[in-house]
Design an enzyme around this catalytic site. Structure first.
Site, short mmCIF file in Angstrom:
data_model
loop_
_atom_site.label_atom_id
_atom_site.label_comp_id
_atom_site.label_asym_id
_atom_site.label_seq_id
_atom_site.Cartn_x
_atom_site.Cartn_y
_atom_site.Cartn_z
N GLY A 1 14.41 -6.13 -1.01
CA GLY A 1 14.51 -5.11 -2.06
C GLY A 1 14.07 -5.52 -3.44
O GLY A 1 13.92 -4.66 -4.32
N ARG B 1 8.17 -6.66 0.05
CA ARG B 1 7.28 -6.35 -1.05
C ARG B 1 7.13 -7.50 -2.05
O ARG B 1 6.04 -7.77 -2.52
CB ARG B 1 7.86 -5.13 -1.79
CG ARG B 1 6.95 -4.57 -2.87
CD ARG B 1 7.70 -3.55 -3.72
NE ARG B 1 8.57 -2.67 -2.99
CZ ARG B 1 8.24 -1.43 -2.58
NH1 ARG B 1 7.06 -0.96 -2.84
NH2 ARG B 1 9.12 -0.70 -1.94
N CYS C 1 -8.50 16.03 4.23
CA CYS C 1 -8.42 17.45 3.86
C CYS C 1 -6.99 17.83 3.50
O CYS C 1 -6.34 18.58 4.23
CB CYS C 1 -8.97 18.30 4.98
SG CYS C 1 -10.68 17.89 5.26
N1 LLP Z 1 15.33 -5.20 5.11
C1 LLP Z 1 15.50 -3.94 5.55
C2 LLP Z 1 16.59 -3.66 6.47
C3 LLP Z 1 14.65 -2.92 5.10
O1 LLP Z 1 14.82 -1.68 5.53
C4 LLP Z 1 13.59 -3.24 4.20
C5 LLP Z 1 12.67 -2.20 3.74
C6 LLP Z 1 13.44 -4.57 3.80
C7 LLP Z 1 14.33 -5.53 4.26
C8 LLP Z 1 12.35 -5.02 2.87
O2 LLP Z 1 12.44 -4.43 1.63
P1 LLP Z 1 11.50 -4.93 0.43
O3 LLP Z 1 11.86 -6.36 0.11
O4 LLP Z 1 10.10 -4.79 0.87
O5 LLP Z 1 11.83 -4.01 -0.68
N2 LLP Z 1 7.44 2.24 2.32
C9 LLP Z 1 8.18 2.06 1.10
C10 LLP Z 1 9.20 0.97 1.21
C11 LLP Z 1 10.13 1.14 2.40
C12 LLP Z 1 11.14 0.04 2.50
C13 LLP Z 1 11.82 0.08 3.82
N3 LLP Z 1 12.75 -0.98 4.07
C14 LLP Z 1 7.19 1.82 -0.04
O6 LLP Z 1 6.00 1.82 0.21
O7 LLP Z 1 7.60 1.68 -1.19
#
Ligand code: LLP
Length: 417
Positions: free
Chosen positions: A239, A276, A342
Site C-alpha cells: 500500500g 506499486r 471506441c
Molecule cells: N496485498 C494485498 C492483499 C493487495 O490487495 C494489494 C493490492 C497489495 C498487497 C499491493 O498493494 P500496493 O503495494 O501495490 O499498493 N489497480 C489499482 C491498485 C489495486 C491494488 C489492489 N491490491 C491501481 O492501479 O491503482
C-alpha cells in the site's frame, strides 16, 4: 528516483535511448529499468534491516516473470491472489516458504495447489474460507499455515476503488470476529496458526493509517496471547504510495522507522506485500502519435496505445506523466491524449498541457510499471503489447508482442454453424 532521464533531448532508459528500443521492438511497448527495480526493492528491504522481515512482492502489480525473477534473485518472497500467480511465481523460482496467499475468493483447486506447493501461509479472509482450508488440508493430511486478514476499519485516505480496510469493504474479517475465528482455528486439525495480516488499501501517502491499523491489530495480538494463541508473523500488507504527479509519500526509510517503532515490542517477524512502491516508477509505456486534430474547444492527440494497454486513467482518473521520447516539439498544447478504443473513456491524458506532439512522435507514459501491463486486455481485439527490460546499455524483450493468432487461440466455431 528512477532511471528514465534525458541525455540531451533524448529520453533514456538507463543507458539505452528509448527510441532505439521502439526501432527494434515496435510501439507500443512497456519498458522496465532493472536498476530501478533493484534499487526500489533494496530501499524497502533496507528500511527493515534491523528486524526479522520478509518482503513478499505483490505479484498483481506486475506479474511478468522477468520482474518476479528480479526480486526473487534479491531474496524476495511473493504475495499471491490466485493459482495463476502461484504458478508464475514458482516458475520464476520463488521459495514456497516465502509465499503468502491473500484474496477473498480462493477456489478448492487453488487451495490444493498451494498446499501441495507448501506455501508459507494463507491470509484467510472469511469464516467459511477457514473451514474450507481446514477441510482440504485435513483430507490431504497436511497442515495449512494461516494468518487471519483482519479488517481494522481504518481509512487509508486514498481512491475509493483501492480502499480495502474499511468495514464496508469485502476484505478480511472484523476485529471482533477475528478473535473468535482464531479460537476456532486453534482446534482445527488441518490448520497451523502462524500470523496476523492486514492490508488497508493502495497508494497511501501517509504513514498514520498504517500505524493506526497496527495499533488495532496489537490489541488483537494481546487478547490472543492471553487465550494461549501466539503468533509468529505480522503481515502489514502493501500500500505504500509513489509519486505520479505531486504526491509526497513517505520514503520507505521513514515508513520503516514508524513501522518498526510501532511493532518492536512484539518481537514478531514482519511481512510486507509491496507492489506499486517497488515497480511503479520502474516502468514506462511508450506509444506513438498516429494523428492529431484540432477543434475549437479542444485538441486531440491520437496514439497507438489505449485504455486496454493502460487502464488506470480510464478506470480511476489516474494521472500519468507524459514525456516526449525526443524532446523537440514546438511548445505546449492543451489536449487529450486518446487511444484507438471506441469508448469516450479511452484517454491516457485528459485536459492537460502537453508537448505539441506531431504524427510519428514517440511519447512515454511515466510511472506505468505497476498495474499497467498487468491490467491490460485485448479489448477491441488489440493484441497485448511487448515488454522490454533494460539493464545498463542492453535490453531484452521479456514478453513478445501478441499476434492476431494469439487473439483467437482456444476459440472454436461450433459444429452447428
Ligand atoms: N496485498 C494485498 C492483499 C493487495 O490487495 C494489494 C493490492 C497489495 C498487497 C499491493 O498493494 P500496493 O503495494 O501495490 O499498493 N489497480 C489499482 C491498485 C489495486 C491494488 C489492489 N491490491 C491501481 O492501479 O491503482
Amino acid at each position: 528516483m528512477h532511471h528514465f532521464q534525458y541525455k540531451g533531448n533524448e529520453l533514456f532508459a538507463e543507458e539505452v535511448p528509448v527510441r532505439e528500443i521502439v526501432a527494434k521492438v515496435g510501439s507500443p511497448v512497456y519498458v522496465y529499468s532493472h536498476a530501478t527495480l533493484e534499487r526500489h526493492y533494496r530501499a524497502f528491504d533496507d528500511a527493515f534491516a534491523g528486524v526479522p522481515h520478509t518482503i513478499c512482492y505483490s505479484v498483481k502489480a506486475n506479474s511478468t516473470m522477468a520482474v518476479l525473477k528480479t526480486f526473487i534473485n534479491l531474496g524476495g518472497g511473493v504475495d499471491i491472489v490466485s493459482g495463476g500467480e502461484l504458478y508464475r511465481a514458482l516458475k520464476a523460482g520463488a521459495d514456497p516458504q516465502k509465499v503468502v496467499y491473500s484474496g477473498v475468493g480462493k477456489k478448492d483447486d487453488e487451495i490444493e495447489y498451494a498446499l501441495n506447493s507448501n506455501i508459507l501461509m494463507f491470509n484467510v479472509e472469511s469464516e467459511q474460507e477457514l473451514d474450507r482450508i481446514n477441510q482440504i488440508a485435513t483430507r490431504m493430511g497436511k497442515k495449512a499455515g494461516i494468518a487471519i486478514r483482519v479488517n481494522p476499519d481504518v481509512d487509508p485516505q486514498t481512491h475509493p476503488y483501492i480502499t480495502t480496510g474499511l468495514k464496508n469493504a469485502k476484505f478480511g474479517i472484523t476485529i471482533e470476529r477475528a478473535i473468535e475465528e482464531y479460537k476456532r482455528a486453534k482446534g482445527m486439525a488441518g490448520i497451523e496458526i502462524l500470523g496476523i495480516d492486514c492490508h488497508i488499501g493502495s497508494q497511501l501517502t501517509k504513514v498514520n493509517p498504517f500505524v493506526d491499523s497496527i495499533i488495532k491489530l496489537k490489541k488483537v495480538i494481546g487478547i490472543l496471547k492471553e487465550a494461549g494463541i501466539s503468533l509468529k508473523y505480522f503481515d502489514i500488507g502493501g500500500g505504500l504510495g509513489i509519486t505520479y504527479n505531486n504526491e509526497e509519500p513517505p520514503l520507505p526509510s521513514d515508513y520503516g522507522k514508524e513501522i518498526i517503532s510501532a511493532t518492536k515490542d512484539l518481537g514478531m517477524h514482519l511481512v510486507f506485500e509491496p507492489g506499486r512502491n517497488i515497480v511503479g516508477n520502474a516502468g514506462v509505456l511508450v506509444a506513438k502519435c498516429l494523428y492529431t486534430k484540432q477543434r475549437d474547444e479542444k485538441n486531440f492527440i491520437m496514439i497507438d496505445a489505449g485504455m486496454n494497454d493502460l487502464a488506470r486513467p480510464a478506470l480511476y482518473g489516474s494521472f500519468h506523466g507524459v514525456q516526449p521520447v525526443v524532446n523537440d516539439q514546438d511548445g505546449l498544447v492543451m489536449a487529450d491524449i486518446v487511444g484507438p478504443i471506441c469508448e469516450s473513456g479511452d484517454f491516457l491524458v485528459k485536459d492537460r498541457e502537453v508537448p505539441m506532439f506531431r504524427q510519428g512522435d514517440l511519447m512515454a507514459f511515466m510511472s506505468a510499471g505497476a498495474y499497467g501491463f498487468a491490467m491490460s486486455s485485448t479489448y477491441n481485439s488489440r493484441p497485448r503489447v511487448a515488454e522490454v527490460m533494460v539493464k545498463g546499455n542492453s535490453f531484452e524483450v521479456v514478453r513478445e508482442r501478441e499476434t492476431v493468432e494469439d487473439l483467437i487461440k482456444g476459440e472454436r466455431v461450433p459444429s452447428f454453424l
